[in-house]
Design a protein around this motif. Structure first.
Motif, PDB file in Angstrom:
ATOM      1  N   PHE A 259       0.773  -1.179   0.143  1.00 11.36           N
ATOM      2  CA  PHE A 259      -0.050   0.037  -0.131  1.00 11.36           C
ATOM      3  C   PHE A 259       0.726   1.556  -0.005  1.00 11.36           C
ATOM      4  O   PHE A 259       2.037   1.518   0.659  1.00 11.36           O
ATOM      5  N   GLU A 260       0.540   2.794  -0.499  1.00 10.93           N
ATOM      6  CA  GLU A 260       0.986   3.739  -0.410  1.00 10.93           C
ATOM      7  C   GLU A 260       0.429   4.508  -0.748  1.00 10.93           C
ATOM      8  O   GLU A 260      -1.251   4.757  -0.452  1.00 10.93           O
ATOM      9  N   GLN A 261       0.240   5.188   0.512  1.00  7.76           N
ATOM     10  CA  GLN A 261       0.000   6.750   0.787  1.00  7.76           C
ATOM     11  C   GLN A 261      -0.896   7.355  -0.007  1.00  7.76           C
ATOM     12  O   GLN A 261       0.435   8.272  -0.898  1.00  7.76           O
ATOM     13  N   VAL A 262      -1.566   7.982  -0.739  1.00  5.95           N
ATOM     14  CA  VAL A 262      -2.225   8.771  -1.679  1.00  5.95           C
ATOM     15  C   VAL A 262      -2.718  10.230  -0.877  1.00  5.95           C
ATOM     16  O   VAL A 262      -3.393  11.157  -1.716  1.00  5.95           O
ATOM     17  N   GLY A 263      -2.966  10.098   0.547  1.00  2.85           N
ATOM     18  CA  GLY A 263      -3.231  11.388   0.748  1.00  2.85           C
ATOM     19  C   GLY A 263      -3.230  11.370   2.436  1.00  2.85           C
ATOM     20  O   GLY A 263      -3.427  10.060   2.877  1.00  2.85           O
ATOM     21  N   THR A 264      -4.545  12.299   3.200  1.00  2.23           N
ATOM     22  CA  THR A 264      -4.738  12.088   4.666  1.00  2.23           C
ATOM     23  C   THR A 264      -5.693  12.368   4.608  1.00  2.23           C
ATOM     24  O   THR A 264      -6.683  13.243   4.169  1.00  2.23           O
ATOM     25  N   PHE A 265      -6.767  11.813   5.033  1.00  2.00           N
ATOM     26  CA  PHE A 265      -7.783  11.710   5.799  1.00  2.00           C
ATOM     27  C   PHE A 265      -8.292  12.326   7.946  1.00  2.00           C
ATOM     28  O   PHE A 265      -7.205  12.461   7.600  1.00  2.00           O
ATOM     29  N   ALA A 266      -9.547  13.028   7.874  1.00  2.00           N
ATOM     30  CA  ALA A 266      -9.795  13.115   9.305  1.00  2.00           C
ATOM     31  C   ALA A 266     -11.021  12.518   9.288  1.00  2.00           C
ATOM     32  O   ALA A 266     -11.806  13.041   8.901  1.00  2.00           O
TER      33      ALA A 266
END
Length: 270
Positions: A259-266
């Motif tokens: 898996f690779e990070q594509v953004g950040t949620f909250a």
């Protein structure tokens, strides 16, 4: 928004099918920008047409908005007088909404401000798989306790309080759709469970990952999650999930299998 806005809304959502999967799945379900029931979708038009939108129902989900727009949507949500279980989506938007919602009538239980949004679009390599299969509807009474345990560990209270009719229906529907996968031990006890919580033609979002406490610390997570990704890729070409940054073990597992990070949620929890 009305039914005539459906095409414009779909075009907006499809700019980022990973981040917008929840609202896109709801539009698919209702086949409209004006969903049935008490939920609705609010939008803001710019010079080029629809430029941002927000699902407002039991949950609030922002789509492609500036911080100022997020605050305006949050005020709109308060004026709707609905009660919310959560707000989730891109961190910048959600945290801007928090500035308004914290002044509202509902007490905020928790704010999780850094949840890496991850994707994978290929089968994990170099990972030995653990067996996994779709749960069957007659196994509802087996799956429900595992699902409820995951929920309670995550949120601190049981989804089965006061009967939990909505939660039971949700678990049952996931099983019927073949969107819950499990593995059991020789005694019939669930070792691992995961849900394909939201599915569109473009993306599958994995949710509800749970390992039985009896089997934690044995190095099983990577094999089970790899098998879950294999299964999810049968439904869409991209598999996604988001995870709390403080869940270091889970983050490392997801990174290990590709898996690779594509953004950040909250997420804001009420």
């Amino acid at each position: 928004m009305s039914r005539r806005d459906t095409t414009a809304l779909i075009e907006l959502l499809d700019r980022d099918p990973v981040a917008n999967i929840f609202t896109r799945s709801q539009v698919n379900l209702h086949r409209s920008a004006a969903p049935d029931g008490f939920a609705h979708i609010a939008g803001i038009d710019g010079e080029a047409g629809l430029e941002s939108a927000c699902w407002v129902g039991a949950n609030v989900a922002p789509t492609l908005m500036s911080e100022d727009e997020a605050k305006n949507f949050a005020q709109h949500a308060l004026e709707s007088r609905q009660r919310f279980a959560s707000v989730f989506g891109p961190a910048q938007s959600v945290l801007a909404m928090h500035e308004v919602l914290r002044e509202g009538p509902q007490a905020i239980f928790d704010v999780r401000g850094n949840q890496p949004l991850l994707t994978i679009s290929h089968q994990p390599t170099g990972i030995a798989r653990n067996r996994l299969r779709p749960a069957r509807i007659h196994e509802f009474d087996l799956v429900l306790p595992a699902s409820a345990a995951m929920f309670e560990e995550e949120l601190g209270y049981s989804p089965l309080e006061n009967g939990g009719s909505f939660y039971r229906s949700r678990v049952r529907q996931l099983i019927r759709d073949a969107h819950t996968v499990i593995d059991c031990d020789e005694n019939g006890e669930v070792i691992f469970k995961a849900d394909l919580g939201t599915v569109t033609e473009e993306v599958v979002q994995i949710q509800g990952v749970w390992v039985n406490p009896k089997y934690r610390g044995l190095g099983l997570a990577s094999g089970y999650m790899s098998s879950t990704v294999d299964y999810a890729l049968q439904f869409a070409p991209v598999v996604s999930l988001y995870v709390n940054d403080f869940n270091v073990a889970a983050v490392k597992t997801y990174e290990r299998i590709g898996f690779e990070q594509v953004g950040t949620f909250a997420t804001i929890l009420f």
